[in-house]
Design an enzyme around this catalytic site. Structure first.
Site: not given
Ligand code: CO
Ligand code: ZN
Length: 329
Positions: A60, A161, A191-192, A214, A300
């Protein structure tokens, strides 16, 4: 490869606003594929034609961020999350809007244990509502603002990420000599916020095999949640997460390829979270799917850490897969 990582992790691309990052990736991959296009939802798709199996890889392009919900009379911004954010990791961090405006995140008085996003605000240095509104509007999206850092084998950046998954796919494309398969490298959107881009991309591509690239969590820091994945121990072959159970034939093939090609690997059981494979495998009548994960600490947050040797092993595993006849799937 570190140059490429730095360029991608310092780019702007919150969910729904992937245009800047996918334009960059498009430039980086266009010479290595037969066609590159962006679909209606903003997925960037690089297609290298072949006559074998139709394989969809997905990393992503979007990242977590914040969105402005309200601007008060003193020029402070209230915000909501775009993707999963822990309020504690936001405090004191900076955000950056697409127009370059920088802000710092502060909080109202109160106990840290009660901290929630609705008790926080963004300060862009404006002295009035009018001045704030000259720079930012309701609905503007911002990303966490933090520069890349090279620590040697380990590197830190915001949005590892999943820009690191994008790096794996870009590197694999650059190094790929030959594959009989029909290859789709998808740099997916949104994606998130729920694997949205991968869902429509997979519907259109209708692949025989789906592989997400990922990040995954690790269990190798002081008093971490117990988990077998460690930084520097190789590509993580996903067994399951909350979105997918890797098809046994896909898992077995990836393990066999890693062993045959002496690629360091580890098995990943992720108890929380999901990846694009979660969307891909439920497409139409079902698609055998799995994921190759890049171990990552502090996911994150503004400072996500990966080990470049793991990244290298993930590239090798992608290359081993596309060069295999894949007769068992
Ligand atoms: Co993520
Ligand atoms: Zn991710």
């Amino acid at each position: 490869m570190k140059e490429l990582i730095k360029e991608l992790v310092e780019s702007y691309g919150p969910a729904g606003f992937e245009n800047e990052i996918t334009t960059k990736i498009s430039e980086l991959v266009k010479d290595y594929v037969d066609e590159v296009y962006t679909d209606k939802l903003g997925n960037l798709i690089a297609h290298k034609k072949g006559t074998g199996k139709k394989i969809m890889f997905s990393a992503h392009a979007d990242e977590i961020g914040v969105v402005v919900t309200f601007i008060d009379k003193n020029g402070f911004l209230r915000f909501s999350n775009v993707g999963g954010l822990n309020p504690l990791t936001l405090l004191g961090n900076r955000v950056r809007f697409q127009n370059g405006t920088i802000g710092v995140i502060g909080k109202e008085k109160g106990e840290l244990k009660d901290l929630a996003i609705d008790k926080m605000y963004i300060d862009i240095g404006a002295e009035s509502e009018k001045e704030a509104k000259e720079k930012v509007s309701i609905g503007d999206f911002a990303i966490i603002h933090r520069e890349f850092a090279d620590l040697g084998n380990r590197v830190i950046g915001k949005s590892m990420d999943d820009r690191i998954g994008c790096v794996v796919l870009i590197e694999a494309l650059r190094r790929l000599n030959h594959s009989e398969h029909d290859l789709y490298f998808v740099f997916s959107a949104q994606e998130e916020v729920g694997l949205r881009g991968a869902r429509t991309a997979a519907y259109d591509i209708d692949p025989d095999l789906g592989i997400a690239l990922d990040v995954t969590l690790t269990g190798d820091t002081p008093k971490a949640h117990t988990m077998a994945v460690e930084l520097g121990k190789g590509a993580a072959i996903k067994v399951k997460d909350a979105s997918v159970i890797t098809h046994p034939k896909v898992k077995d093939l990836l393990i066999k390829l890693a062993e045959d090609n002496k690629i360091d690997y580890q098995l990943e059981v992720l108890e929380f979270g999901g990846t694009d494979a979660g969307a891909i495998h439920l497409t139409k009548t079902g698609v055998p799917s799995g994921a190759i994960s890049i171990p990552c600490r502090y996911v994150h947050t503004a400072s996500e850490m990966v080990d470049v040797r793991d990244v290298e092993n993930c590239v090798k595993l992608v290359l081993a897969l596309v060069q295999d006849p894949i007769s068992e799937i």
